[in-house]
Design a protein around this motif. Structure first.
Motif, PDB file in Angstrom:
ATOM      1  N   SER A  24       0.848  -1.190   0.000  1.00 42.64           N
ATOM      2  CA  SER A  24       0.000   0.000   0.000  1.00 42.64           C
ATOM      3  C   SER A  24       0.881   1.237   0.000  1.00 42.64           C
ATOM      4  CB  SER A  24      -0.921   0.011   1.235  1.00 42.64           C
ATOM      5  OG  SER A  24      -0.161   0.030   2.432  1.00 42.64           O
ATOM      6  N   TRP A  25       0.279   2.370  -0.338  1.00 40.98           N
ATOM      7  CA  TRP A  25       1.025   3.621  -0.305  1.00 40.98           C
ATOM      8  C   TRP A  25       0.078   4.777  -0.045  1.00 40.98           C
ATOM      9  CZ3 TRP A  25       0.921   0.533  -4.765  1.00 40.98           C
ATOM     10  CH2 TRP A  25       0.089   0.977  -5.797  1.00 40.98           C
ATOM     11  N   HIS A  26       0.669   5.838   0.495  1.00 42.19           N
ATOM     12  CA  HIS A  26      -0.104   7.058   0.750  1.00 42.19           C
ATOM     13  C   HIS A  26       0.818   8.261   0.589  1.00 42.19           C
ATOM     14  CE1 HIS A  26       1.702   6.366   4.753  1.00 42.19           C
ATOM     15  NE2 HIS A  26       1.668   7.679   4.858  1.00 42.19           N
ATOM     16  N   THR A  27       0.203   9.419   0.378  1.00 43.18           N
ATOM     17  CA  THR A  27       0.963  10.645   0.192  1.00 43.18           C
ATOM     18  C   THR A  27       1.212  11.323   1.529  1.00 43.18           C
ATOM     19  OG1 THR A  27      -0.036  10.940  -1.984  1.00 43.18           O
ATOM     20  CG2 THR A  27       1.038  12.860  -0.997  1.00 43.18           C
ATOM     21  N   ALA A  28       2.477  11.617   1.823  1.00 48.01           N
ATOM     22  CA  ALA A  28       2.849  12.290   3.064  1.00 48.01           C
ATOM     23  C   ALA A  28       2.671  13.800   2.906  1.00 48.01           C
ATOM     24  CB  ALA A  28       4.291  11.957   3.429  1.00 48.01           C
ATOM     25  N   GLY A  49       4.661  15.786   0.389  1.00 46.81           N
ATOM     26  CA  GLY A  49       4.497  15.481  -1.016  1.00 46.81           C
ATOM     27  C   GLY A  49       5.128  14.172  -1.445  1.00 46.81           C
ATOM     28  N   MET A  50       5.918  13.573  -0.585  1.00 53.32           N
ATOM     29  CA  MET A  50       6.524  12.282  -0.897  1.00 53.32           C
ATOM     30  C   MET A  50       5.472  11.181  -0.758  1.00 53.32           C
ATOM     31  SD  MET A  50       9.769  12.890  -1.540  1.00 53.32           S
ATOM     32  CE  MET A  50      10.839  11.505  -1.100  1.00 53.32           C
ATOM     33  N   VAL A  51       5.735  10.027  -1.373  1.00 55.02           N
ATOM     34  CA  VAL A  51       4.829   8.890  -1.309  1.00 55.02           C
ATOM     35  C   VAL A  51       5.468   7.805  -0.449  1.00 55.02           C
ATOM     36  CG1 VAL A  51       3.600   7.125  -2.618  1.00 55.02           C
ATOM     37  CG2 VAL A  51       3.869   9.419  -3.567  1.00 55.02           C
ATOM     38  N   VAL A  52       4.741   7.315   0.548  1.00 55.28           N
ATOM     39  CA  VAL A  52       5.243   6.321   1.494  1.00 55.28           C
ATOM     40  C   VAL A  52       4.656   4.955   1.128  1.00 55.28           C
ATOM     41  CG1 VAL A  52       5.371   5.627   3.910  1.00 55.28           C
ATOM     42  CG2 VAL A  52       5.383   8.059   3.301  1.00 55.28           C
ATOM     43  N   PHE A  53       5.530   3.970   0.888  1.00 50.29           N
ATOM     44  CA  PHE A  53       5.107   2.609   0.557  1.00 50.29           C
ATOM     45  C   PHE A  53       5.232   1.718   1.798  1.00 50.29           C
ATOM     46  CE2 PHE A  53       5.984   4.340  -3.552  1.00 50.29           C
ATOM     47  CZ  PHE A  53       5.166   3.643  -4.441  1.00 50.29           C
ATOM     48  N   THR A  54       4.277   0.826   1.987  1.00 51.92           N
ATOM     49  CA  THR A  54       4.321  -0.161   3.059  1.00 51.92           C
ATOM     50  C   THR A  54       4.137  -1.540   2.437  1.00 51.92           C
ATOM     51  OG1 THR A  54       3.355   1.408   4.632  1.00 51.92           O
ATOM     52  CG2 THR A  54       3.305  -0.926   5.222  1.00 51.92           C
ATOM     53  N   VAL A  55       5.108  -2.431   2.666  1.00 45.19           N
ATOM     54  CA  VAL A  55       5.094  -3.756   2.056  1.00 45.19           C
ATOM     55  C   VAL A  55       5.190  -4.819   3.144  1.00 45.19           C
ATOM     56  CG1 VAL A  55       6.197  -5.271   0.361  1.00 45.19           C
ATOM     57  CG2 VAL A  55       6.315  -2.790   0.068  1.00 45.19           C
ATOM     58  N   LYS A  56       4.358  -5.864   3.039  1.00 40.55           N
ATOM     59  CA  LYS A  56       4.437  -7.021   3.939  1.00 40.55           C
ATOM     60  C   LYS A  56       4.565  -8.271   3.076  1.00 40.55           C
ATOM     61  CE  LYS A  56       2.072  -7.494   7.657  1.00 40.55           C
ATOM     62  NZ  LYS A  56       0.961  -7.671   8.628  1.00 40.55           N
ATOM     63  N   VAL A  57       5.677  -8.996   3.240  1.00 41.86           N
ATOM     64  CA  VAL A  57       5.925 -10.221   2.482  1.00 41.86           C
ATOM     65  C   VAL A  57       6.487 -11.271   3.431  1.00 41.86           C
ATOM     66  CG1 VAL A  57       6.300  -9.057   0.273  1.00 41.86           C
ATOM     67  CG2 VAL A  57       8.227  -9.408   1.828  1.00 41.86           C
ATOM     68  N   PRO A  58       6.421 -12.563   3.074  1.00 46.10           N
ATOM     69  CA  PRO A  58       7.005 -13.619   3.919  1.00 46.10           C
ATOM     70  C   PRO A  58       8.499 -13.398   4.110  1.00 46.10           C
ATOM     71  CG  PRO A  58       5.522 -14.577   2.295  1.00 46.10           C
ATOM     72  CD  PRO A  58       5.684 -13.120   1.932  1.00 46.10           C
ATOM     73  N   PRO A  59       9.065 -13.924   5.191  1.00 43.23           N
ATOM     74  CA  PRO A  59      10.464 -13.633   5.521  1.00 43.23           C
ATOM     75  C   PRO A  59      11.462 -14.093   4.469  1.00 43.23           C
ATOM     76  CG  PRO A  59       9.569 -15.350   6.956  1.00 43.23           C
ATOM     77  CD  PRO A  59       8.418 -14.738   6.236  1.00 43.23           C
ATOM     78  N   GLU A  60      11.212 -15.246   3.808  1.00 41.00           N
ATOM     79  CA  GLU A  60      12.178 -15.691   2.801  1.00 41.00           C
ATOM     80  C   GLU A  60      12.206 -14.745   1.603  1.00 41.00           C
ATOM     81  OE1 GLU A  60       8.568 -18.529   2.360  1.00 41.00           O
ATOM     82  OE2 GLU A  60       9.575 -17.347   3.912  1.00 41.00           O
TER      83      GLU A  60
END
Length: 356
Positions: free
Chosen positions: A108-112, A115-126
């Protein structure tokens, strides 16, 4: 309900003038304190902070509340997530963990406000281990120290990307100097932070540019690529997995299940690290100034954090000779090796220059 709020979190957010997401977390913790007396008591006595409770609550159940609260009491807030994950690997069915991790994957992402865009990523550890290794390998390939004239440090450039370490940053990056126009130099301008270098590396890796063909259009594209500094590449990175009797982890301590390790093994290179009776990695033979790959493994296992007292940095630690390397005694021994963060390694170099 009498206020017309759709939920308790929505009511709290309006009443307290806070974000709904923040209110949801507070309500979630409050409900858990009612449901689990052990958590309520630990928070009442100050043994568990709200920050720890916020991390802990989504994983609590009647069967694990006592164990997880005890883990939270004895684990620093910054390491609590990894500690809970390690406990779950040893006490939950692997199929349940795999399904939960798959369901939790997200981007997901949102605008700070800046003006920058912040990305949030969740993936398995491997998968996370692969992504982290590729990005940090790209960072090392474009170390700003090379462009600013920084000298080589105690990492053999021909040995590939070291485990959790990097070529030391130039000593000049830690100093504030005067520019030719008389202005005071900026550390950020002379040497970007690790977070900034990782962001730049990710953008380079995601660049869709292909190899340029023949023709005038290709020539213009080549000129444009040279101007922007972008070019296509395929990065090869090393992902280190520590397999121990007490559990498997990535180099940064992230727990990894036996099932995940099994999926990685067919394409993996297995290297054994021998330990003594006290579970202490055995020294590797000295051969040259730069630590060998095996020596780096031993140093990594012995000290996952910066060796400077009070510093707990773990990212991109640099290999350092405790006593300066002596050309008349060119062998490198593990007893004279440690890992330091960039800040403390530069500070040590500055002190040596001053004493000299």
């Amino acid at each position: 309900a009498t206020w017309g709020a759709l939920s308790c979190a929505a009511w709290l957010a309006e009443l307290s003038d806070i974000e709904v997401g923040t209110a949801r977390a507070q309500v979630r913790v409050a409900k858990a304190m009612r449901e689990y007396p052990v958590l309520d008591q630990a928070m009442a006595t100050g043994r568990i902070s709200y920050s720890k409770a916020r991390t802990l609550v989504p994983h609590l159940s009647d069967g694990n509340a006592d164990a997880l609260v005890m883990i939270a009491r004895t684990t620093a807030a910054g390491r609590l997530g990894a500690a809970i994950a390690a406990w779950c690997l040893g006490h939950e069915d692997q199929g349940v963990i795999d399904r939960r991790q798959r369901d939790a994957r997200s981007l997901s992402w949102h605008t700070a406000p800046d003006g920058m865009v912040v990305f949030t990523v969740k993936v398995p550890p491997e998968d996370a281990g692969t992504i982290e290794a590729i990005i940090d390998t790209e960072v090392i390939r474009h170390d700003p120290g090379t462009a600013t004239g920084g000298g080589p440090g105690p990492v053999d450039p021909a040995a590939g990307a070291p485990t959790g370490a990097a070529t030391p940053e130039p000593a000049s990056a830690s100093r504030s100097g005067s520019a030719p126009d008389g202005s005071v130099g900026s550390t950020e301008r002379s040497h970007p932070s690790l977070a900034q270098q990782r962001a730049d590396a990710l953008l380079r890796l995601l660049d869709p540019a292909e190899d340029f063909g023949n023709g005038s259009d290709a020539g213009r594209d080549a000129d444009a690529a040279a101007t922007t500094g972008r070019r296509s590449r395929r990065s090869v990175a090393e992902v280190v997995v520590h397999v121990r009797p007490e559990g498997n982890t990535l180099a940064d301590g992230t727990p990894l299940s036996d099932h995940a390790v099994g999926r990685l093994l067919p394409g993996a290179f297995v290297s054994l690290l021998i330990e003594d009776d006290h579970r202490y990695p055995i020294d590797a033979s000295p051969r040259r100034r730069f630590p060998t790959r095996r020596q780096r493994r031993v140093v990594d296992a012995r000290g996952p954090e910066c060796a400077e007292a009070g510093c707990h940095a773990r990212d991109r630690l640099q290999y350092d000779h405790v006593d300066p390397w002596d050309p008349s005694h060119p062998n490198t021994v593990i007893a004279n090796l440690q890992r330091l963060c960039g800040t403390h390694n530069r500070a040590k170099g500055n002190r040596a220059d001053t004493c000299g």
